[in-house]
Design an enzyme around this catalytic site. Sequence first.
Site, PDB file in Angstrom:
ATOM      1  N   TYR A 125       0.811  -1.346   0.022  1.00  0.00           N
ATOM      2  CA  TYR A 125       0.187  -0.299   0.004  1.00  0.00           C
ATOM      3  C   TYR A 125       0.998   1.272   0.005  1.00  0.00           C
ATOM      4  O   TYR A 125       0.318   2.424  -0.466  1.00  0.00           O
ATOM      5  CB  TYR A 125      -1.021  -0.100   1.206  1.00  0.00           C
ATOM      6  CG  TYR A 125      -2.104  -0.951   0.918  1.00  0.00           C
ATOM      7  CD1 TYR A 125      -1.977  -2.192   0.360  1.00  0.00           C
ATOM      8  CD2 TYR A 125      -3.206  -0.987   1.808  1.00  0.00           C
ATOM      9  CE1 TYR A 125      -3.094  -2.833   0.180  1.00  0.00           C
ATOM     10  CE2 TYR A 125      -4.453  -1.718   1.656  1.00  0.00           C
ATOM     11  CZ  TYR A 125      -4.200  -2.795   0.864  1.00  0.00           C
ATOM     12  OH  TYR A 125      -5.285  -3.609   0.846  1.00  0.00           O
ATOM     13  N   LYS A 174       4.924 -14.457   3.784  1.00  0.00           N
ATOM     14  CA  LYS A 174       4.998 -15.141   2.546  1.00  0.00           C
ATOM     15  C   LYS A 174       6.474 -14.853   2.059  1.00  0.00           C
ATOM     16  O   LYS A 174       6.910 -14.796   0.878  1.00  0.00           O
ATOM     17  CB  LYS A 174       4.134 -14.304   1.425  1.00  0.00           C
ATOM     18  CG  LYS A 174       4.124 -15.381   0.050  1.00  0.00           C
ATOM     19  CD  LYS A 174       2.996 -16.594   0.016  1.00  0.00           C
ATOM     20  CE  LYS A 174       3.107 -17.229  -1.280  1.00  0.00           C
ATOM     21  NZ  LYS A 174       2.421 -18.528  -1.080  1.00  0.00           N
ATOM     22  N   ASP A 207      -0.997 -18.089   2.944  1.00  0.00           N
ATOM     23  CA  ASP A 207      -2.358 -18.925   2.382  1.00  0.00           C
ATOM     24  C   ASP A 207      -2.629 -20.327   3.532  1.00  0.00           C
ATOM     25  O   ASP A 207      -3.804 -20.370   3.432  1.00  0.00           O
ATOM     26  CB  ASP A 207      -1.595 -19.583   1.016  1.00  0.00           C
ATOM     27  CG  ASP A 207      -0.263 -19.806   0.849  1.00  0.00           C
ATOM     28  OD1 ASP A 207       0.533 -19.206   1.809  1.00  0.00           O
ATOM     29  OD2 ASP A 207       0.260 -20.330  -0.106  1.00  0.00           O
ATOM     30  N   ASP A 231      -5.046  -6.673   5.467  1.00  0.00           N
ATOM     31  CA  ASP A 231      -6.139  -6.333   5.053  1.00  0.00           C
ATOM     32  C   ASP A 231      -7.117  -7.221   4.702  1.00  0.00           C
ATOM     33  O   ASP A 231      -8.662  -7.306   4.898  1.00  0.00           O
ATOM     34  CB  ASP A 231      -6.085  -5.237   3.691  1.00  0.00           C
ATOM     35  CG  ASP A 231      -7.159  -4.368   3.564  1.00  0.00           C
ATOM     36  OD1 ASP A 231      -8.226  -4.247   4.469  1.00  0.00           O
ATOM     37  OD2 ASP A 231      -7.104  -3.918   2.557  1.00  0.00           O
TER      38      ASP A 231
END
Length: 335
Positions: A125, A174, A207, A231
């Site tokens: 972001y 990740k 995930d 988010d």
Amino acid sequence: MTQRSITVLPGDGIGPSIVAAAIKILDAAGCQFQYDYADAGLSALEKYGELLPQTTLDLIAKNKVALKGPLTTPIGGGFTSINVTLRKHFNLYANLRPVVSFAGTQSRFENIDIITIRENTEGMYSGAGQTRALDNSSAEAMSIITHEGAERISEFAYQLAVKEGRKKVTIVHKANILKSTSGLFLEVAREVALRYPQIETNEMIVDAVCMNLVMYPERFDIIVTTNLFGDIISDLCAGLIGGLGMAPGANIGKEVAIFEAVHGSAPDIAGQNIANPCSVILAAIQLLEHLNMQDQAELIRAAIKKTLAQGKTITQDLSGSASTTEFTDAIIANL
Ligand code: NAD
């Protein structure tokens, strides 16, 4: 006694009606605030020709706490997200999004109590405003993770765990694919975890987190993660407790804190008096806790709990048929 002033941004879409509901409840609970109203979003664009006027920023800076309705950022046209701008302007680096089960919300799960701590100023972001269309068929965007940013959000999460007597922090990343950015976040969060041996630390790839949250939500306590993952995960968590109408969020910086719903302006139901006001009422409870007004916070939380458990006067998203106004008045009657 001088009244405490707070800045109120009613926002767009369902914002003005649910923010008005929260103010009505704060008043009924005897909070005695002075409200300084300010415009942002579409309402500000119409009045002043800009989405985030300087007068609004000045009022937030003056009072240091704000209750905010959701804001619509027009898609395209070079508009930068007002929410991202606000978070950057006031350096609101920690986004604290709790989800708690209430009896009567018709969720498939019970006893959910998870806090997502989302880094609020970096990640994907932070570069969103600098997204560059290279030609008609491709684009690129920047993701920024700093040692300082990862450290302060991890510290925030662990300090909250200690303060609230929580047991476990799950670091969500990740790093297997996004080796430099998510990798740095994980590395720094691990360093911070070492300073808190009394808190259990768990690491999980984003995930796997999504699957585990749906299958075994009881395994989660506090989640700390980067901006975009936080988010998405916090909306998933809202789904565990009856939907976005029950999900509040606090944006916290060193000087200023802004309290709001997790959801957006819900244009599909705006103007119909059917929105669930609990998201902003729960955000107002976070604001009260921030101001150390625990008694009023508990009073309002108990009234929400009682109204939901009675199950008679609740909004459509919770499988009821009450209007926003009726739901609000039922909570007030239970104060
Ligand atoms: P949304 O969160 O506004 O709505 C998603 C769905 O949830 C809709 O079906 C809506 O009716 C429902 N919903 C949301 N809040 C509800 C409530 N309190 N009671 C009952 N139902 C509720 O998402 P969107 O439609 O994708 O976004 C609309 C606008 O909001 C966009 O302009 C977006 O940029 C903006 N937005 C703002 C914020 C913010 O101000 N913090 C956050 C997210 C989105």
